[in-house]
Design a protein around this motif. Structure first.
Motif, PDB file in Angstrom:
ATOM      1  N   VAL A 164    -129.054-112.684  17.522  1.00 53.53           N
ATOM      2  CA  VAL A 164    -128.795-112.155  16.176  1.00 53.53           C
ATOM      3  C   VAL A 164    -127.750-112.943  15.403  1.00 53.53           C
ATOM      4  CG1 VAL A 164    -129.424-109.825  16.914  1.00 53.53           C
ATOM      5  CG2 VAL A 164    -127.015-110.512  16.969  1.00 53.53           C
ATOM      6  N   ASP A 165    -127.053-113.864  16.046  1.00 49.17           N
ATOM      7  CA  ASP A 165    -125.962-114.593  15.396  1.00 49.17           C
ATOM      8  C   ASP A 165    -126.444-115.265  14.108  1.00 49.17           C
ATOM      9  OD1 ASP A 165    -123.479-115.747  14.952  1.00 49.17           O
ATOM     10  OD2 ASP A 165    -123.872-117.466  16.262  1.00 49.17           O
ATOM     11  N   GLY A 166    -125.746-115.001  13.024  1.00 48.79           N
ATOM     12  CA  GLY A 166    -126.093-115.584  11.740  1.00 48.79           C
ATOM     13  C   GLY A 166    -126.938-114.681  10.860  1.00 48.79           C
ATOM     14  N   LEU A 167    -127.501-113.617  11.435  1.00 46.92           N
ATOM     15  CA  LEU A 167    -128.245-112.644  10.645  1.00 46.92           C
ATOM     16  C   LEU A 167    -127.280-111.610  10.062  1.00 46.92           C
ATOM     17  CD1 LEU A 167    -131.342-112.095  12.993  1.00 46.92           C
ATOM     18  CD2 LEU A 167    -131.117-113.680  11.057  1.00 46.92           C
ATOM     19  N   ASP A 168    -127.732-110.866   9.102  1.00 46.05           N
ATOM     20  CA  ASP A 168    -126.870-109.909   8.399  1.00 46.05           C
ATOM     21  C   ASP A 168    -126.616-108.680   9.278  1.00 46.05           C
ATOM     22  OD1 ASP A 168    -125.581-108.174   6.715  1.00 46.05           O
ATOM     23  OD2 ASP A 168    -127.087-108.252   5.118  1.00 46.05           O
ATOM     24  N   PRO A 169    -125.368-108.454   9.728  1.00 44.78           N
ATOM     25  CA  PRO A 169    -125.098-107.301  10.595  1.00 44.78           C
ATOM     26  C   PRO A 169    -125.250-105.957   9.901  1.00 44.78           C
ATOM     27  CG  PRO A 169    -123.048-108.384   9.983  1.00 44.78           C
ATOM     28  CD  PRO A 169    -124.164-109.265   9.503  1.00 44.78           C
ATOM     29  N   GLU A 170    -125.425-105.978   8.592  1.00 46.28           N
ATOM     30  CA  GLU A 170    -125.726-104.721   7.900  1.00 46.28           C
ATOM     31  C   GLU A 170    -127.150-104.253   8.193  1.00 46.28           C
ATOM     32  OE1 GLU A 170    -123.813-102.673   5.918  1.00 46.28           O
ATOM     33  OE2 GLU A 170    -122.189-103.895   6.751  1.00 46.28           O
ATOM     34  N   HIS A 171    -128.004-105.186   8.636  1.00 45.58           N
ATOM     35  CA  HIS A 171    -129.418-104.838   8.793  1.00 45.58           C
ATOM     36  C   HIS A 171    -130.001-105.214  10.153  1.00 45.58           C
ATOM     37  CE1 HIS A 171    -129.416-103.494   4.712  1.00 45.58           C
ATOM     38  NE2 HIS A 171    -128.914-104.647   4.322  1.00 45.58           N
ATOM     39  N   VAL A 172    -129.191-105.742  11.035  1.00 50.77           N
ATOM     40  CA  VAL A 172    -129.607-105.945  12.421  1.00 50.77           C
ATOM     41  C   VAL A 172    -128.379-105.739  13.299  1.00 50.77           C
ATOM     42  CG1 VAL A 172    -129.220-108.457  12.475  1.00 50.77           C
ATOM     43  CG2 VAL A 172    -130.875-107.421  14.029  1.00 50.77           C
ATOM     44  N   GLY A 173    -128.560-105.029  14.408  1.00 48.65           N
ATOM     45  CA  GLY A 173    -127.433-104.743  15.282  1.00 48.65           C
ATOM     46  C   GLY A 173    -127.888-104.640  16.723  1.00 48.65           C
ATOM     47  N   VAL A 174    -126.927-104.363  17.601  1.00 49.99           N
ATOM     48  CA  VAL A 174    -127.168-104.342  19.040  1.00 49.99           C
ATOM     49  C   VAL A 174    -126.793-102.971  19.596  1.00 49.99           C
ATOM     50  CG1 VAL A 174    -126.429-105.311  21.265  1.00 49.99           C
ATOM     51  CG2 VAL A 174    -126.843-106.828  19.302  1.00 49.99           C
ATOM     52  N   ILE A 175    -127.646-102.457  20.487  1.00 50.50           N
ATOM     53  CA  ILE A 175    -127.330-101.267  21.268  1.00 50.50           C
ATOM     54  C   ILE A 175    -126.735-101.722  22.590  1.00 50.50           C
ATOM     55  CG2 ILE A 175    -128.208 -99.178  22.369  1.00 50.50           C
ATOM     56  CD1 ILE A 175    -130.671 -99.372  20.533  1.00 50.50           C
ATOM     57  N   HIS A 176    -125.480-101.386  22.832  1.00 53.31           N
ATOM     58  CA  HIS A 176    -124.866-101.678  24.131  1.00 53.31           C
ATOM     59  C   HIS A 176    -125.190-100.518  25.058  1.00 53.31           C
ATOM     60  CE1 HIS A 176    -121.853-102.816  27.129  1.00 53.31           C
ATOM     61  NE2 HIS A 176    -121.845-103.997  26.554  1.00 53.31           N
ATOM     62  N   ASP A 177    -125.721-100.808  26.243  1.00 47.14           N
ATOM     63  CA  ASP A 177    -126.210 -99.767  27.151  1.00 47.14           C
ATOM     64  C   ASP A 177    -125.497 -99.870  28.495  1.00 47.14           C
ATOM     65  OD1 ASP A 177    -127.948 -98.514  29.233  1.00 47.14           O
ATOM     66  OD2 ASP A 177    -129.214 -98.077  27.505  1.00 47.14           O
ATOM     67  N   LEU A 178    -124.647 -98.877  28.787  1.00 49.11           N
ATOM     68  CA  LEU A 178    -123.831 -98.907  29.995  1.00 49.11           C
ATOM     69  C   LEU A 178    -124.666 -98.965  31.262  1.00 49.11           C
ATOM     70  CD1 LEU A 178    -121.043 -98.595  31.385  1.00 49.11           C
ATOM     71  CD2 LEU A 178    -121.365 -96.113  31.225  1.00 49.11           C
ATOM     72  N   GLY A 179    -125.689 -98.130  31.361  1.00 51.31           N
ATOM     73  CA  GLY A 179    -126.454 -98.056  32.594  1.00 51.31           C
ATOM     74  C   GLY A 179    -127.349 -99.253  32.830  1.00 51.31           C
ATOM     75  N   ASN A 180    -128.025 -99.719  31.784  1.00 49.19           N
ATOM     76  CA  ASN A 180    -128.911-100.875  31.951  1.00 49.19           C
ATOM     77  C   ASN A 180    -128.165-102.073  32.515  1.00 49.19           C
ATOM     78  OD1 ASN A 180    -131.058 -99.443  30.945  1.00 49.19           O
ATOM     79  ND2 ASN A 180    -131.045-100.396  28.928  1.00 49.19           N
ATOM     80  N   LEU A 181    -126.896-102.207  32.138  1.00 49.96           N
ATOM     81  CA  LEU A 181    -126.134-103.390  32.539  1.00 49.96           C
ATOM     82  C   LEU A 181    -125.745-103.370  34.015  1.00 49.96           C
ATOM     83  CD1 LEU A 181    -123.910-103.733  29.357  1.00 49.96           C
ATOM     84  CD2 LEU A 181    -125.927-105.049  29.971  1.00 49.96           C
ATOM     85  N   VAL A 182    -125.805-102.216  34.650  1.00 51.16           N
ATOM     86  CA  VAL A 182    -125.594-102.171  36.099  1.00 51.16           C
ATOM     87  C   VAL A 182    -126.755-102.865  36.808  1.00 51.16           C
ATOM     88  CG1 VAL A 182    -125.372-100.643  38.114  1.00 51.16           C
ATOM     89  CG2 VAL A 182    -124.233-100.051  35.958  1.00 51.16           C
TER      90      VAL A 182
END
Length: 290
Positions: A164-182
């Motif tokens: 997503v780097d360089g895209l507009d953070p007003e219209h694209v974002g990231v869901i951080h997921d605690l469990g998936n990362l285990v």
């Protein structure tokens, strides 16, 4: 912070039952699961889930989704969509539905990494698809969300940031997921939040533990991940909230508990009590440390 539940984790309840139960328990919002699914009896998380809205004919369900959510006094934390980034027609439908509902943000899923396709080529194509989705989201005044998910091209914050780097953070974002990362992609939480910066748009919490299987003939022990309660999994929920407070995150936290040790009503009730307790304790400790 505000707390909601992703209805993938409430398969036994109809939408009306889910909204009523969650509101009565004190949750702030709901994240509706939207996808076409196989039928199953009894209902399961991924098939036969009664709290899932079908993608087929979704537009005809929007008034009911809005009414059920509103009448329960719940907010939308977002929409749990399953349209993959290269499925442009359904991505556009999900974005349009999110805008009509006033739900602000919707998940767009990523390609898997077990297809045999070249990772660099898949990633480059997904970048083009995500840029397209972000542009469409901007037209509609909503945000497309990319989840950190094992076995996809974005299992970690580092991979998602590259996407997503360089895209507009007003219209694209990231869901951080605690469990998936285990399962895959785990990085130091605060460092991950700092890397994502304005792209950290949403948080999912669940928990996981690794368990050994029976030894093979040569003594090798296979391991597998299984869902666990928030209290009993390997992810440190308290440390996670400490990092969220230190970073300054004050958005939605969505529970999606796929453990089955406790009955559904008891599970969701206990999850809210635990999350509020951990959030308040770590908030106070973070404030005292400043």
């Amino acid at each position: 912070m505000k707390f909601s539940v992703f209805t993938a984790s409430t398969p036994e309840w109809t939408p009306e039952e889910a909204a009523g139960e969650l509101a009565a328990q004190g949750w702030d919002g709901v994240e509706w699961r939207v996808t076409d699914q196989a039928q199953a009896t009894p209902p399961g998380f991924w098939a036969g889930n009664r709290a899932t809205w079908p993608l087929d004919g979704l537009e005809n369900s929007l008034a009911d989704i809005a009414r059920i959510t509103r009448d329960a006094g719940l907010e939308f934390s977002g929409i749990g969509g399953y349209a993959r980034c290269d499925d442009h027609a359904n991505v556009d439908r999900m974005l349009a539905a999110t805008a009509e509902l006033g739900a602000r943000q919707v998940r767009v899923t990523m390609p898997r990494t077990d297809t045999g396709a070249d990772y660099r080529e898949v990633f480059a194509a997904a970048r083009r698809d995500v840029a397209r989705a972000a542009a469409k989201a901007a037209e509609l005044g909503v945000k497309a969300l990319i989840e950190l998910h094992h076995e996809t091209i974005t299992p970690s914050a580092s991979a998602a940031f590259r996407l997503v780097d360089g895209l507009d953070p007003e219209h694209v974002g990231v869901i951080h997921d605690l469990g998936n990362l285990v399962i895959e992609g785990q990085e130091h939480p605060l460092s991950a939040f700092q890397l994502l910066g304005p792209y950290l748009a949403h948080v999912h919490v669940k928990n996981v533990r690794w368990v050994p299987g029976d030894p093979e003939s040569d003594g090798t022990v296979p391991w597998r991940a299984e869902w666990a309660t928030l209290r009993a999994g390997q992810a440190d929920v308290s440390a996670y909230f400490t990092a969220l407070h230190e970073f300054g995150y004050d958005g939605w936290v969505t529970s999606e508990d796929f453990s089955t040790e406790l009955p559904l009503r008891e599970r969701t009730t206990d999850n809210l009590a635990y999350l509020r307790q951990v959030e308040a304790r770590t908030r106070d400790l973070s404030a005292a440390a400043r």
